[in-house]
Design a protein around this motif. Structure first.
Motif, PDB file in Angstrom:
ATOM      1  N   LYS B  38      33.481  36.959  29.084  1.00 19.29           N
ATOM      2  CA  LYS B  38      33.476  36.827  30.537  1.00 19.29           C
ATOM      3  C   LYS B  38      34.753  37.378  31.142  1.00 19.29           C
ATOM      4  CE  LYS B  38      32.961  33.623  34.338  1.00 19.29           C
ATOM      5  NZ  LYS B  38      34.028  34.350  35.058  1.00 19.29           N
ATOM      6  N   ALA B  41      35.483  36.873  37.869  1.00 17.91           N
ATOM      7  CA  ALA B  41      34.577  37.179  38.972  1.00 17.91           C
ATOM      8  C   ALA B  41      33.275  37.848  38.513  1.00 17.91           C
ATOM      9  CB  ALA B  41      35.263  38.040  40.026  1.00 17.91           C
ATOM     10  N   GLU B  42      32.937  37.720  37.239  1.00 16.63           N
ATOM     11  CA  GLU B  42      31.672  38.227  36.742  1.00 16.63           C
ATOM     12  C   GLU B  42      30.965  37.141  35.943  1.00 16.63           C
ATOM     13  OE1 GLU B  42      33.203  42.833  36.000  1.00 16.63           O
ATOM     14  OE2 GLU B  42      32.012  41.794  34.491  1.00 16.63           O
ATOM     15  N   GLY B  43      29.655  37.317  35.728  1.00 16.82           N
ATOM     16  CA  GLY B  43      28.945  36.395  34.863  1.00 16.82           C
ATOM     17  C   GLY B  43      29.221  36.687  33.399  1.00 16.82           C
ATOM     18  N   PRO B  44      29.024  35.695  32.531  1.00 20.62           N
ATOM     19  CA  PRO B  44      29.182  35.944  31.096  1.00 20.62           C
ATOM     20  C   PRO B  44      28.207  37.014  30.627  1.00 20.62           C
ATOM     21  CG  PRO B  44      29.024  33.584  31.563  1.00 20.62           C
ATOM     22  CD  PRO B  44      28.668  34.303  32.819  1.00 20.62           C
TER      23      PRO B  44
END
Lengths: 113, 115
Positions: B38, B41-44
């Motif tokens: 991850k 500011a992003e999804g896994p």
């Protein structure tokens, strides 16, 4: 990204107000999940759905409800937001096959003042 | 009760060296394990997985090792690159005989790869 979008991406709200987060997928996956991510806790499952109108609780479901009236949409509602619900919320879908895995949306950062 | 544990909250490694991230679990009914990466500011994002019937799975620079007797898995990254700097989560899935597709996640390890 498995065609997952979340809205809104950021939200600031006040204690006691209702909040609804939306997860939308474009690939007709059966299983959908809502997680929250908090420092020191990793990702924790709030609720999940295994089909239209079929939902169940995860490990941190208190204060949250969900609805799934269409395959593509999974809504998470905080009936009366509290400061402890300040978190980053992720939606995920499950893909089974050669490699069973979950794919995550970009997340919604929610701040409850 | 934390069923999946990542006891090292952070790890710092020099570029080109090996990064080893560890994960321990307590439930012997887990039959499938995954690693996610991850960025802020992003999804896994899914990285690599391993079934409990195997003890090793390799994908390019990433290798996951599973020691079932010790209930331990590790992720090796060789060679480490600055772009690998991220938070890594391990996750475990109970056997499908439990009729669930839920994953249990660890708390994450922040990897920093420096030049």
């Amino acid at each position: 990204d498995a065609g997952i979008t979340q809205s809104p991406r950021h939200k600031v709200t006040e204690t006691g107000t209702p909040v609804t987060l939306r997860c939308h997928q474009t690939e007709n996956h059966r299983y959908m999940y809502w997680y929250r991510q908090d420092p020191g806790h990793g990702l924790r499952l709030i609720h999940y759905s295994y089909g239209v109108k079929d939902t169940d609780k995860g490990e941190v479901s208190d204060g949250y409800s969900v609805s799934r009236s269409k395959t593509e949409d999974f809504l998470l509602t905080l009936e009366s937001a509290t400061s402890s619900q300040t978190s980053v919320y992720f939606c995920a879908i499950s893909v089974t096959g050669v490699k069973d895995t979950q794919y995550f949306g970009p997340g919604t950062r929610l701040t409850v003042l | 009760d934390q069923q999946v544990k990542q006891n090292s909250p952070s790890l710092s490694v020099q570029e080109g060296r090996i990064s080893i991230l560890n994960c321990d679990y307590t439930n012997s009914m887990f039959d499938y394990f995954l690693w996610y990466k991850k960025y802020p500011a992003e999804g896994p994002t899914f990285l690599i997985s391993i079934s409990s019937i195997k003890d090793k799975n390799e994908d390019g620079r990433f290798t996951v090792f599973l020691n079932k007797s010790a209930k331990h898995l590790s992720l090796h990254i060789v060679p480490s690159q600055p772009g690998d700097s991220a938070v890594y989560f391990c996750a475990a899935r109970p056997s499908k005989s439990y009729n669930t597709d839920k994953l249990i996640f660890g708390t994450g390890t922040r990897l920093q790869v420096f030049p």
